[in-house]
Write a protein that holds these residues in place. Structure first.
Motif, PDB file in Angstrom:
ATOM      1  N   ILE A 296       4.933  -2.293  -5.446  1.00 38.77           N
ATOM      2  CA  ILE A 296       5.789  -1.125  -5.191  1.00 38.77           C
ATOM      3  C   ILE A 296       5.464  -0.477  -3.839  1.00 38.77           C
ATOM      4  O   ILE A 296       6.392  -0.099  -3.105  1.00 38.77           O
ATOM      5  CB  ILE A 296       5.688  -0.108  -6.342  1.00 38.77           C
ATOM      6  N   PRO A 297       4.199  -0.325  -3.453  1.00 41.24           N
ATOM      7  CA  PRO A 297       3.934   0.165  -2.095  1.00 41.24           C
ATOM      8  C   PRO A 297       4.550  -0.718  -1.009  1.00 41.24           C
ATOM      9  O   PRO A 297       5.067  -0.196   0.000  1.00 41.24           O
ATOM     10  CB  PRO A 297       2.400   0.164  -2.009  1.00 41.24           C
TER      11      PRO A 297
ATOM     12  N   SER B 149      -6.329 -10.348  -1.137  1.00 39.72           N
ATOM     13  CA  SER B 149      -5.514  -9.378  -1.875  1.00 39.72           C
ATOM     14  C   SER B 149      -6.212  -8.027  -1.979  1.00 39.72           C
ATOM     15  O   SER B 149      -5.570  -6.968  -1.895  1.00 39.72           O
ATOM     16  CB  SER B 149      -5.202  -9.912  -3.279  1.00 39.72           C
ATOM     17  N   ALA B 150      -7.530  -8.051  -2.149  1.00 43.09           N
ATOM     18  CA  ALA B 150      -8.291  -6.805  -2.250  1.00 43.09           C
ATOM     19  C   ALA B 150      -8.242  -6.022  -0.941  1.00 43.09           C
ATOM     20  O   ALA B 150      -8.107  -4.789  -0.940  1.00 43.09           O
ATOM     21  CB  ALA B 150      -9.741  -7.110  -2.628  1.00 43.09           C
ATOM     22  N   VAL B 151      -8.343  -6.726   0.178  1.00 46.63           N
ATOM     23  CA  VAL B 151      -8.277  -6.069   1.486  1.00 46.63           C
ATOM     24  C   VAL B 151      -6.917  -5.382   1.666  1.00 46.63           C
ATOM     25  O   VAL B 151      -6.825  -4.256   2.156  1.00 46.63           O
ATOM     26  CB  VAL B 151      -8.535  -7.090   2.615  1.00 46.63           C
TER      27      VAL B 151
ATOM     28  N   LEU C 211      -3.268  -0.701   1.986  1.00 44.20           N
ATOM     29  CA  LEU C 211      -1.969  -0.103   1.660  1.00 44.20           C
ATOM     30  C   LEU C 211      -2.070   1.374   1.293  1.00 44.20           C
ATOM     31  O   LEU C 211      -1.123   2.140   1.499  1.00 44.20           O
ATOM     32  CB  LEU C 211      -1.323  -0.854   0.492  1.00 44.20           C
ATOM     33  N   TYR C 212      -3.204   1.772   0.752  1.00 45.30           N
ATOM     34  CA  TYR C 212      -3.305   3.125   0.204  1.00 45.30           C
ATOM     35  C   TYR C 212      -2.998   4.213   1.235  1.00 45.30           C
ATOM     36  O   TYR C 212      -2.270   5.173   0.926  1.00 45.30           O
ATOM     37  CB  TYR C 212      -4.673   3.346  -0.430  1.00 45.30           C
ATOM     38  N   PRO C 213      -3.519   4.116   2.490  1.00 43.74           N
ATOM     39  CA  PRO C 213      -3.181   5.165   3.469  1.00 43.74           C
ATOM     40  C   PRO C 213      -1.686   5.272   3.756  1.00 43.74           C
ATOM     41  O   PRO C 213      -1.207   6.340   4.164  1.00 43.74           O
ATOM     42  CB  PRO C 213      -3.951   4.732   4.731  1.00 43.74           C
TER      43      PRO C 213
ATOM     44  N   GLY D  71      -0.480  10.362   0.560  1.00 42.98           N
ATOM     45  CA  GLY D  71      -0.776  11.347  -0.467  1.00 42.98           C
ATOM     46  C   GLY D  71      -0.114  11.117  -1.803  1.00 42.98           C
ATOM     47  O   GLY D  71      -0.427  11.809  -2.785  1.00 42.98           O
ATOM     48  N   ALA D  72       0.792  10.186  -1.892  1.00 38.52           N
ATOM     49  CA  ALA D  72       1.415   9.869  -3.188  1.00 38.52           C
ATOM     50  C   ALA D  72       0.395   9.179  -4.090  1.00 38.52           C
ATOM     51  O   ALA D  72      -0.477   8.444  -3.620  1.00 38.52           O
ATOM     52  CB  ALA D  72       2.622   8.968  -2.980  1.00 38.52           C
TER      53      ALA D  72
END
Length: 493
Positions: A134-135, A200-202, A207-209, A213-214
């Motif tokens: 989804i990201p 995949s872990a990297v 992706l998180y940044p 903030g979501a």
């Protein structure tokens, strides 16, 4: 607006081609290090991953595109993102926990009792890839292609570097007595899985940044609405993805002797057709959010009809470019895999049809009649199972290739019938049929010359002339201004 679609296709093409090309470098590398049986393990496990991802993402990628596209404010779009991301992440976590709990049973069922770690590693890859689905869809929806490309490249670079380390550097170090305890030849295909997992872990961390903030946060009412739209896509996605992996499973269980070796050859030859699938993927990445935007019906049907024609033109050029020179492409794989190169034209034909029925599916996704997707993919699944049980025991992996082609043909036929009955679109079937017929005639003529005269130089020269003639024929038939296209491309740079 079609120029916008072409531009998006080109952007995602770079983001798809470069990572896939880097990842593709592993394919000839591994087929020269592994036996056909060992590569059969890789083919088997990697055929299951897309199927599991379809189940875990639950059709919510397309649901996210639809609901985010309809959202009136940025806050509403953020809520759609957080809800769909939260749902997929939760199911990914539950899936991984279940896989760990039932690893011994799964290993026995899948004939990996000696390597239960393969099951755990594959489950971890699936869970991480599902959590990032989804990201990644949000990056596409926002048009953030550079970020999308950068993260894909990062994943592949890590995967590529670690695979080479595990299969070349680590054995060399072990042979010299250094880090000998880290290398176990019996682990075999497991090192491919470890490298993929770390890649995949990297990406998951990177992706998180981009989420700004979501956070994964499920809003039940919104999730119900998205799921009602997406559930038929999930069911059809399961059937559709099963079409793509079940041929591998049928080889594994229907070929009486040497099944894993045949599976390895089949997997290697289908990899050669990667150029066709790259074009399909880059088109899908651009076309899905494009056609699910809020266009007027008249604009939608006009653009959809034109897009299919140009897709077929490009696809038939790729088909001829690979099929006519398949002996050259066979050099990509290890010598023991080249025996199966004769199935390549059949595999390419199936890949062309995949893009055709994708284009025919946009109307019912747009009209929120996604239950029709079940009819299409269900018919394809029935076809591949029926033809697979008939042909694979007779012809082995050659039968699997024909079963796949039969499945894609059935899905195109059903999609065409549904479109004609429910949402007539002015596809230029006469022109499309003409382009396909001429391409097949070129292929047949080249095959006849090859059979008549075994001289490679003569046959390749003849193939090049006919391929060029077909390209010129397409340009003249469509009155395409190639010079203007080149000038526009150079100006854009």
């Amino acid at each position: 607006m079609l120029k916008q679609l072409a531009g998006q296709t080109a952007i995602y093409g770079v983001g798809t081609i470069v990572p896939r090309f880097l990842n593709y470098l592993l394919f000839p590398y591994l087929t020269r290090l592994m036996t056909t049986g060992e590569y059969g393990v890789v083919t088997d496990l990697y055929a299951l991953i897309p199927f599991a991802l379809v189940v875990l993402t639950m059709g919510l990628e397309t649901g996210y595109f639809r609901f985010a596209g309809q959202a009136a404010t940025e806050r509403e779009r953020k809520e759609v993102f957080e809800t769909t991301w939260g749902a997929v992440s939760l199911f990914a976590l539950l899936f991984f926990a279940a896989a760990l709990l039932f690893t011994p049973a799964l290993a026995r069922i899948m004939d990996y009792a000696e390597h239960p770690s393969y099951i755990r590693l594959t489950a971890a890859i699936i869970a991480l890839d599902a959590a990032t689905a989804i990201p990644f869809a949000r990056l596409r929806q926002q048009g953030r292609a550079k970020r999308f490309v950068a993260l894909r490249l990062l994943s592949v670079a890590v995967n590529l570097a670690l695979t080479v380390f595990f299969y070349s550097a680590l054995p060399a170090l072990a042979s010299r007595g250094a880090d000998a305890g880290m290398y176990d030849p019996a682990f075999g295909a497991g090192y491919v899985l470890v490298a993929n997992l770390l890649g995949s872990a990297v990406v998951w961390v990177g992706l998180y940044p981009s989420c700004h903030g979501a956070r994964p946060r499920i809003r039940p009412k919104l999730l119900r609405a998205v799921m009602l739209y997406s559930l038929p896509l999930l069911i059809s996605g399961i059937a559709g993805t099963a079409n793509e992996f079940i041929d591998r499973q049928l080889i594994k269980y229907l070929v009486p002797e040497g099944a894993m070796a045949e599976l390895g050859v089949y997997g290697a030859i289908t990899k050669i057709a990667v150029v066709m699938m790259l074009f399909y993927q880059m088109y899908r990445l651009a076309a899905e959010p494009f056609f699910l935007s809020n266009f007027k019906k008249s604009d939608f049907v006009e653009m959809n009809a034109a897009a299919l024609k140009y897709y077929v033109m490009a696809s038939m050029l790729i088909f001829l470019g690979i099929a006519l020179f398949r002996d050259v492409f066979a050099l990509i794989v290890g010598r023991s895999f080249r025996e199966g190169i004769f199935i390549l034209p059949v595999v390419l034909g199936a890949n062309v049809l995949t893009g055709v029925w994708l284009n025919l599916s946009f109307w019912y996704k747009r009209e929120e009649r996604t239950s029709l997707a079940i009819v299409v993919t269900g018919a394809g699944l029935a076809a591949i199972v029926a033809f697979g049980f008939w042909l694979i025991p007779l012809w082995g992996y050659y039968g699997a290739a024909w079963a796949r082609l039969a499945s894609e043909t059935v899905m195109v036929a059903v999609s065409w019938w549904l479109n004609r009955s429910c949402y007539p679109t002015p596809y230029d079937w006469r022109r499309i049929g003409e382009y396909v017929a001429v391409a097949l005639a070129v292929f047949a003529a080249c095959e006849a010359v090859t059979a008549f005269d075994g001289n490679k130089l003569i046959t390749y020269a003849f193939n090049i002339v006919l391929f060029a003639a077909y390209a010129v024929y397409l340009v003249r038939r469509e009155r395409i201004d190639v010079g203007a296209m080149l000038r526009a491309a150079l100006k854009r740079k």
